[in-house]
Motif scaffolding. Structure first.
Motif, short mmCIF file in Angstrom:
data_model
loop_
_atom_site.label_atom_id
_atom_site.label_comp_id
_atom_site.label_asym_id
_atom_site.label_seq_id
_atom_site.Cartn_x
_atom_site.Cartn_y
_atom_site.Cartn_z
N ILE A 1 0.83 -1.21 0.00
CA ILE A 1 0.00 0.00 0.00
C ILE A 1 0.87 1.27 0.00
O ILE A 1 0.41 2.36 -0.32
CB ILE A 1 -0.95 -0.04 1.23
CG1 ILE A 1 -1.98 -1.16 1.04
CG2 ILE A 1 -1.66 1.28 1.47
CD1 ILE A 1 -2.75 -1.53 2.28
N LEU A 2 2.15 1.11 0.32
CA LEU A 2 3.04 2.28 0.39
C LEU A 2 3.37 2.83 -1.00
O LEU A 2 3.72 2.08 -1.91
CB LEU A 2 4.36 1.88 1.04
CG LEU A 2 4.43 1.89 2.56
CD1 LEU A 2 5.75 1.29 3.01
CD2 LEU A 2 4.26 3.29 3.12
N PRO A 3 3.31 4.14 -1.15
CA PRO A 3 3.70 4.74 -2.44
C PRO A 3 5.18 4.52 -2.75
O PRO A 3 6.01 4.43 -1.84
CB PRO A 3 3.45 6.24 -2.22
CG PRO A 3 2.54 6.33 -1.05
CD PRO A 3 2.81 5.14 -0.19
N GLY A 4 5.51 4.47 -4.04
CA GLY A 4 6.90 4.34 -4.47
C GLY A 4 7.68 5.61 -4.21
O GLY A 4 8.85 5.59 -3.86
N THR A 5 7.03 6.76 -4.42
CA THR A 5 7.65 8.06 -4.14
C THR A 5 6.62 8.99 -3.53
O THR A 5 5.44 8.97 -3.92
CB THR A 5 8.15 8.73 -5.45
OG1 THR A 5 9.02 7.84 -6.14
CG2 THR A 5 8.91 10.02 -5.16
N VAL A 6 7.06 9.79 -2.57
CA VAL A 6 6.23 10.87 -2.03
C VAL A 6 6.92 12.18 -2.38
O VAL A 6 8.11 12.35 -2.11
CB VAL A 6 6.08 10.76 -0.50
CG1 VAL A 6 5.22 11.91 0.03
CG2 VAL A 6 5.48 9.42 -0.10
N ILE A 7 6.17 13.07 -3.03
CA ILE A 7 6.73 14.39 -3.38
C ILE A 7 6.06 15.44 -2.49
O ILE A 7 4.85 15.66 -2.58
CB ILE A 7 6.50 14.72 -4.87
CG1 ILE A 7 7.21 13.67 -5.75
CG2 ILE A 7 7.00 16.12 -5.19
CD1 ILE A 7 6.99 13.88 -7.25
N TYR A 8 6.84 16.02 -1.60
CA TYR A 8 6.33 17.10 -0.74
C TYR A 8 6.76 18.43 -1.35
O TYR A 8 7.94 18.79 -1.25
CB TYR A 8 6.91 17.00 0.66
CG TYR A 8 6.40 15.87 1.52
CD1 TYR A 8 5.16 15.95 2.16
CD2 TYR A 8 7.18 14.74 1.75
CE1 TYR A 8 4.71 14.94 3.00
CE2 TYR A 8 6.73 13.71 2.58
CZ TYR A 8 5.50 13.82 3.19
OH TYR A 8 5.06 12.82 4.01
N ASP A 9 5.82 19.12 -1.97
CA ASP A 9 6.13 20.45 -2.53
C ASP A 9 5.38 21.49 -1.72
O ASP A 9 4.15 21.62 -1.82
CB ASP A 9 5.72 20.50 -4.01
CG ASP A 9 6.18 21.80 -4.67
OD1 ASP A 9 6.41 22.79 -3.94
OD2 ASP A 9 6.30 21.83 -5.91
N VAL A 10 6.12 22.25 -0.93
CA VAL A 10 5.49 23.22 -0.03
C VAL A 10 4.63 24.23 -0.79
O VAL A 10 3.61 24.71 -0.27
CB VAL A 10 6.56 23.92 0.84
CG1 VAL A 10 7.49 24.76 0.00
CG2 VAL A 10 5.92 24.77 1.92
N ASP A 11 4.98 24.52 -2.04
CA ASP A 11 4.22 25.51 -2.82
C ASP A 11 2.74 25.10 -2.93
O ASP A 11 1.86 25.95 -3.02
CB ASP A 11 4.80 25.66 -4.24
CG ASP A 11 6.27 26.06 -4.20
OD1 ASP A 11 6.78 26.36 -3.09
OD2 ASP A 11 6.92 26.05 -5.26
#
Ligand code: NAD
Length: 363
Positions: free
Chosen positions: A153-163
């Motif tokens: 269930i875990l994503p392959g990548t997490v992208i945290y973009d503060v914008d």
């Protein structure tokens, strides 16, 4: 005073943290195409809730041919019929991966699809819920909520973009931030707590609490928004690594049985759950208080909630007072581990306090 036995017990632990690849920072969204390539995705389904369809469209267009379709139909609590409708599209459009942009609702649909298909996913969170770094999927069908936990269930990548978080409305920022802090608070007194997760939890609480106090005054302060997102990540890691207890179970019960909103319910219950458990976990309570810069954990949490304009009573969330006895029954009906036994009298008093919006009390 911290009990010596409790301190020694906390040196016996199993450390089991979920793997995740995280790309963090202002403008990180620009890495999406590269991350999709890394995961071998050629035909993405872009997932959002209806209110973030515009953002989804923008992202979909930026991906060119790699985006097969935008699916802006995610809703709260991941209803199975919505997932099944999306699965039809996955098959018909030969989708080979997902990107969810939004809060826990968009992430939930992506996780549900990844769990059923084994396809890779990228999650781009725009709230502080933390679901993107947990292997947990909560789904609803016929009014019942079920939860599964599985590494797939875990994503392959997490992208945290503060914008993408600068426009998160103030109330949502406040309640979502408290939702995240709740993960870290319960991690500090979890049965499976361990030194690494406890460090992350204290750092997460401190980062979020400080940031939220600034965000209510300056919603687009990039430094504060960055700290909040960083804190949310850490708190999410805590949620994914150790078991939760009274606070999360109670919010789950109240949300499911009385249709209360997810993050708001967390915001209201947290100081009261902390006060309930504090006598049983003095070390964790002291850590929470220190992270908040407060004298007591529960006092620090209620001051934070009030200071950032979060709701502080179940009454404000439109829960009827006459539903309180049923809430107590439902909360007692499924036993689970909690550092302090769940007793009817104190639980009922705690819920009555939370309903009325009184100060949290050690009962
Ligand atoms: P949400 O995803 O439902 O978002 C609430 C609303 O805010 C949505 O309409 C969304 O589109 C909008 N929104 C999100 N980000 C925004 C932004 N930056 N600007 C403007 N609008 C924005 O709410 P949530 O609290 O993030 O997630 C709640 C759901 O996540 C629940 O279903 C909960 O059960 C689940 N959850 C799951 C886990 C897990 O580990 N499985 C953890 C936390 C929450």
């Amino acid at each position: 005073m911290i009990d010596g036995m409790e301190r020694r017990m906390s040196r016996q632990f199993t450390y089991d943290v979920q793997p995740s690849r995280v790309v963090f920072g202002s403008g990180a969204l620009s890495c999406l195409d590269e991350e999709a390539e890394r995961l071998g995705i050629k035909r993405l389904l872009v997932i959002t809730t209806p209110s973030q369809a515009g953002l989804g469209e923008h992202v979909s267009e930026s991906l060119g041919g790699r985006s097969a379709m935008l699916y802006p139909e995610a809703v709260m609590h991941t209803p199975v019929p919505v997932t099944e409708a999306a699965l039809e599209i996955v098959r018909a459009r030969e989708i080979d991966g997902f990107v969810a942009i939004g809060g826990g609702s968009a992430t939930g649909l992506s996780k549900a699809l990844a769990y059923r298909t084994g396809l890779p996913q990228i999650v781009i969170p725009t709230t502080y819920a933390g679901s993107e770094v947990t292997p947990i999927l909560g789904e609803t069908k016929d009014g019942l909520k079920t939860t599964v936990s599985d590494r797939s269930i875990l994503p392959g990548t997490v992208i945290y973009d503060v914008d993408l978080t600068l426009g998160l409305p103030l109330r949502m920022s406040a309640v979502s931030g408290l939702n995240a802090i709740a993960h870290a608070v319960e991690a500090l007194y979890a049965k499976e707590r361990n030194p690494i997760i406890s460090l992350l939890a204290q750092e997460g609480i401190g980062a979020l609490a400080g940031a939220l106090r600034t965000i209510v005054k300056e919603p687009t302060d990039v430094t504060a928004r960055t700290e909040a997102l960083y804190g949310a990540w850490l708190c999410g890691v805590c949620l994914g690594a150790v078991g939760m207890s009274l606070h999360h179970k109670l919010c789950h019960t109240l949300g499911g049985s009385f249709d209360l909103p997810h993050a708001e319910t967390h915001a209201v219950i947290l100081p009261h759950a902390m006060a309930y458990n504090a006598p049983a976990v003095p070390e964790a309570a002291a850590q929470v208080a220190t992270a908040l810069g407060a004298e007591t954990a529960a006092g620090g949490l209620i001051d934070l909630a009030r200071g950032i304009g979060a709701p502080t009573s179940l009454r404000q969330l439109k829960m009827a007072e006459h539903d309180l006895p049923r809430a107590v029954e439902v909360a007692l009906s499924k036993p689970y581990w909690n550092p302090r036994p769940i007793e009817r009298g104190p639980l009922a008093a705690m819920l009555a306090n939370a309903w009325a919006g009184h100060d949290p009390q050690e009962l």
